[in-house]
Design a protein around this motif. Structure first.
Motif, mmCIF file in Angstrom:
data_model
loop_
_atom_site.group_PDB
_atom_site.id
_atom_site.type_symbol
_atom_site.label_atom_id
_atom_site.label_comp_id
_atom_site.label_asym_id
_atom_site.label_seq_id
_atom_site.Cartn_x
_atom_site.Cartn_y
_atom_site.Cartn_z
ATOM 1 N N UNK A 106 0.824 -1.196 0.000
ATOM 2 C CA UNK A 106 0.000 0.000 0.000
ATOM 3 C C UNK A 106 0.861 1.251 0.000
ATOM 4 N N UNK A 107 0.593 2.152 -0.956
ATOM 5 C CA UNK A 107 1.343 3.415 -1.043
ATOM 6 C C UNK A 107 0.454 4.484 -1.661
ATOM 7 N N UNK A 108 0.730 5.732 -1.318
ATOM 8 C CA UNK A 108 0.100 6.840 -2.036
ATOM 9 C C UNK A 108 0.848 7.037 -3.353
ATOM 10 N N UNK A 109 0.276 7.826 -4.260
ATOM 11 C CA UNK A 109 0.809 7.823 -5.627
ATOM 12 C C UNK A 109 2.178 8.472 -5.759
ATOM 13 N N UNK A 110 2.573 9.360 -4.844
ATOM 14 C CA UNK A 110 3.910 9.949 -4.981
ATOM 15 C C UNK A 110 4.997 8.913 -4.678
ATOM 16 N N UNK A 111 4.791 8.081 -3.651
ATOM 17 C CA UNK A 111 5.765 7.030 -3.348
ATOM 18 C C UNK A 111 5.674 5.904 -4.367
ATOM 19 N N UNK A 112 4.469 5.631 -4.848
ATOM 20 C CA UNK A 112 4.288 4.605 -5.860
ATOM 21 C C UNK A 112 5.072 4.945 -7.130
ATOM 22 N N UNK A 234 0.218 12.697 -10.520
ATOM 23 C CA UNK A 234 0.428 12.403 -11.939
ATOM 24 C C UNK A 234 -0.013 13.542 -12.847
ATOM 25 N N UNK A 235 -0.868 14.430 -12.363
ATOM 26 C CA UNK A 235 -1.341 15.545 -13.185
ATOM 27 C C UNK A 235 -0.375 16.723 -13.195
ATOM 28 N N UNK A 236 0.597 16.727 -12.293
ATOM 29 C CA UNK A 236 1.470 17.890 -12.157
ATOM 30 C C UNK A 236 2.358 18.179 -13.367
ATOM 31 N N UNK A 237 3.072 17.197 -13.919
ATOM 32 C CA UNK A 237 4.019 17.519 -15.000
ATOM 33 C C UNK A 237 3.385 18.263 -16.160
ATOM 34 N N UNK A 238 2.200 17.800 -16.602
ATOM 35 C CA UNK A 238 1.548 18.466 -17.725
ATOM 36 C C UNK A 238 1.103 19.879 -17.339
ATOM 37 N N UNK A 239 0.680 20.040 -16.089
ATOM 38 C CA UNK A 239 0.272 21.374 -15.649
ATOM 39 C C UNK A 239 1.460 22.331 -15.647
ATOM 40 N N UNK A 240 2.632 21.850 -15.165
ATOM 41 C CA UNK A 240 3.813 22.717 -15.106
ATOM 42 C C UNK A 240 4.397 22.978 -16.489
ATOM 43 N N UNK A 259 13.387 14.050 -14.114
ATOM 44 C CA UNK A 259 14.077 13.225 -15.106
ATOM 45 C C UNK A 259 13.209 12.938 -16.316
ATOM 46 N N UNK A 260 11.937 12.694 -16.101
ATOM 47 C CA UNK A 260 11.052 12.279 -17.198
ATOM 48 C C UNK A 260 10.496 13.446 -18.004
ATOM 49 N N UNK A 261 10.347 14.612 -17.379
ATOM 50 C CA UNK A 261 9.631 15.702 -18.041
ATOM 51 C C UNK A 261 10.452 16.981 -18.195
ATOM 52 N N UNK A 262 11.736 16.916 -17.937
ATOM 53 C CA UNK A 262 12.576 18.093 -18.134
ATOM 54 C C UNK A 262 12.264 19.235 -17.196
#
Length: 319
Positions: A106-112, A234-240, A259-262
């Protein structure tokens, strides 16, 4: 169903003495095997005879001859003792390579985002017949879900555990700032003025925009402008990437997103409290071979993942 009243009348050691006497048919050899003196074994045999109301063994020359009752009950007693020995025998060491089943975490999505992929990769090598299942979890429901058997353990910020749970420290998770360099032309280290004046995007499962960041700013006599709030990291990178804004989020997932989204990581210009990330598991699973192996594997994987991502926090090696 067992007859408790009957079983209370007999000592398990007496049944063991009976079994050895049946095998040896000799008091001296039986006493030696049982690490007893002959008087002690003779006393045990007397108690057996009284309990079962039968002579059980008759001395014939230098040996013992079992009675018809002894011969009749011997197979059942031998099976019972063998079953008890198997039941209390130390279990075989857990073999992940041959084990088939599920490991559930069990994990929240940031640790997952930070740990699930590396954990699945390691499991596919070390436990190729097993399956990894991730369960969405947060600190409020972690204890209940653990008691319900939803997962083997939870990794989160956990509250004080119940007496039947164990909470093991893993690492202190700091928060960092994240933004896209094409949207915000900021220099690291961030200035407090730039941090306050920039628009902010927050992550809130409940839809609240206020957080420990706002509390820290308020103590210093400042505030920020939150322009958007999302329920998942998970919605943050596209928003930023789409707007000039800063997100202040846990370092573990910030490293992955950068690393993944520059995106650019910068330390916040204010002091923010670190969140203690812990592992919560049931006390009854503390010595279980499978559960222990899985917990230790996660600790190893998490430490390697944090090191590879460039995160500054260290992880405890106890499990």
């Amino acid at each position: 169903m067992m007859n408790d009243a009957t079983l209370r009348k007999i000592d398990l050691n007496l049944l063991l003495a009976f079994s050895v006497l049946m095998q040896e048919r000799n008091v001296s050899r039986a006493a030696e095997r049982l690490l007893l003196g002959q008087p002690g074994l003779s006393a045990a045999l007397k108690r057996l005879r009284e309990t079962l109301d039968d002579e059980l063994f008759v001395r014939v020359g230098r040996g013992l001859q079992p009675t018809a009752r002894a011969l009749a009950i011997a197979p059942a007693i031998e099976d019972a003792l063998s079953g008890i020995e198997r039941a209390i025998r130390r279990p075989a060491a857990f073999d992940p390579a041959s084990w088939e089943g599920e490991f559930r975490i069990g994990m929240c999505d940031n640790l997952e985002s930070a740990f699930f992929g590396p954990l699945a990769a390691r499991l596919s090598v070390q436990a190729p017949r097993a399956r990894l299942v991730g369960i969405a979890s947060d600190k409020r429901g972690a204890s209940r879900m653990l008691d319900d058997g939803v997962y083997d353990f939870s990794v989160s910020v956990h509250e004080e555990p119940a007496s039947w749970h164990i909470r093991m420290p893993l690492f202190d998770q700091i928060s960092v700032c994240l933004f896209h360099p094409d949207q915000l032309k900021l220099q690291a280290p961030l200035r407090l003025e730039d941090f306050i004046n920039a628009p902010h995007v927050t992550v809130s499962f409940e839809g609240n925009s206020s957080s420990s960041v706002d509390e820290a700013l308020a103590r210093a006599g400042h505030s920020r402008r939150v322009v958007a709030s999302v329920p998942r990291f998970s919605a943050l990178p596209m928003a930023l990437r789409a707007m000039p804004a800063i997100a202040t989020i846990p370092e573990s997932i910030a490293c992955c997103m950068a690393q993944l989204h520059g995106l650019v990581i910068a330390a916040p210009p204010i002091e923010l409290p670190a969140d203690p990330i812990t592992m919560l598991y049931r006390r009854v699973d503390q010595a279980d071979g499978r559960a222990l192996w899985f917990r230790r594997l996660f600790v190893e994987v998490a430490a390697a993942a944090l090191k590879a991502s460039g995160c500054q926090m260290g992880i405890s090696q106890a499990a």
